[in-house]
Scaffold this active site. Structure first.
Site, PDB file in Angstrom:
ATOM      1  CB  CYS A  15      -0.934   0.007   1.209  1.00 11.15           C
ATOM      2  SG  CYS A  15      -0.192   0.483   2.756  1.00 11.15           S
ATOM      3  CG  HIS A 118      -5.462   1.222  14.373  1.00 10.23           C
ATOM      4  ND1 HIS A 118      -4.470   1.802  13.608  1.00 10.23           N
ATOM      5  CD2 HIS A 118      -5.526  -0.077  13.991  1.00 10.23           C
ATOM      6  CE1 HIS A 118      -3.965   0.889  12.785  1.00 10.23           C
ATOM      7  NE2 HIS A 118      -4.592  -0.259  13.001  1.00 10.23           N
ATOM      8  CD  GLU A 120      -3.460   3.979   9.227  1.00  8.90           C
ATOM      9  OE1 GLU A 120      -3.866   4.610   8.247  1.00  8.90           O
ATOM     10  OE2 GLU A 120      -3.443   2.736   9.288  1.00  8.90           O
ATOM     11  CB  SER A 216      -0.668  -7.749   8.404  1.00 10.86           C
ATOM     12  OG  SER A 216      -1.313  -7.133   7.311  1.00 10.86           O
TER      13      SER A 216
END
Length: 310
Positions: A15, A118, A120, A216
């Site tokens: 990505c 999270h 991110e 992941s």
């Protein structure tokens, strides 16, 4: 024996955020030499991490593990202002991408679609906390408060289900018709394309094998999407060594896909394993292109130009 076949969800590749971060570390190692410190795992694949470590990357959880004056790469998805300040105080040379800041600099309210807690989400929020509010799903949309309905943009946690993200975006756009979409390199096309492709290859599959690490979330999600799309069974593996031969009993059609941070050699290893057990060459299923153009961090670009002139 019935005719056996393998279908491969394609194309492959990282990505955008992952690819960008890995290349940044590689370029930094080439330019500055080892060690280059990396705060947090920039890619959730143990094989990629091991390769970078073998070349001199040192992964750390926090900056107090980094010697003063060293080079450190931050996560592609951002870190909080306090981390930036700590890096400056300790004289660290930082290489980082600023994604949410582009909208914040233009004074947009940013709706960040993702899950509370999270990494991110926390990193992205930390880049422009006064401009960002978290939207965890369509149920949150009615409670959104913005300063100007004409200046609203959205970003998303890249590992979310594509369907989940788009459902939330549609709900937001119904409230704010002028909602601004993120630039293309902020969307993890590799994650999105794989979810679309796995739906194509899973509906008539006896078995779907997803190549990707357990940490992941996009790889774990692909196995779930395969089952939702109609696959009779779906398993995630790090590499061919984790395949249980019992999975292949009474299986005619196997579909293979991979997470967004998986080296092609690992997918090739799975295909070779299947070929040795009577499954022919894979038929690739192409759902979309994943070609993206992105920039290295400005500090690294500047140093690379200086080195080329020297």
């Amino acid at each position: 024996m019935p005719t056996q076949g393998v279908r491969l969800a394609a194309p492959r590749g990282y990505c955008a955020g992952v690819d960008r971060a890995v290349i940044t570390v590689e370029k930094a190692l080439d330019l500055y030499g080892a060690p280059v410190y990396v705060r947090k795992q920039i890619v959730h694949n143990k094989h990629v991490v091991s390769d970078l470590e073998s070349r001199g990357a040192v992964f750390v959880e926090e900056l107090d593990e980094v010697p003063e004056g060293a080079t450190v790469v931050f996560s592609a998805h951002g870190v909080s202002p306090t981390v930036h300040e700590e890096a400056r105080e300790r004289g660290l040379k930082t290489k980082v991408h600023h994604e949410a800041k582009r909208f914040a600099d233009d004074d947009y309210d940013i709706l960040l679609i993702g899950h509370a807690g999270h990494e991110e989400v926390e990193g992205t929020s930390g880049e422009a906390p006064e401009h960002i509010q978290l939207v965890q799903g369509p149920a949150d949309v009615d409670s959104i408060v913005v300063r100007d309905p004409a200046k609203v943009a959205w970003l998303s946690q890249t590992t979310l289900s594509v369907d989940e993200t788009l459902e939330t975006v549609d709900a937001i756009r119904r409230r704010f018709p002028e909602l601004l979409d993120p630039p293309s390199d902020d969307i993890c096309y590799a994650t999105q394309n794989r979810q679309l492709a796995v739906k194509e290859i899973a509906h008539d599959a006896d078995l779907v094998i997803v190549v990707g690490s357990a940490n992941s979330s996009n790889s774990v999600r692909l196995a779930e999407v395969a089952l939702e799309a109609g696959a009779k069974a779906a398993h995630r593996v790090d590499d061919a060594s984790e395949i249980d031969e019992a999975w292949l009993e009474r299986v005619d059609h196997v579909s293979v896909t991979s997470g967004a941070s998986v080296p092609e050699a690992l997918v090739d290893g799975v295909l070779a394993y299947l070929s040795e057990r009577g499954y022919p060459d894979a038929e690739a299923v192409h759902s979309a292109e994943e070609s993206l153009i992105f920039a290295l961090p400005p500090e690294l670009r500047r140093d690379l130009r200086a080195a080329a002139k020297g």
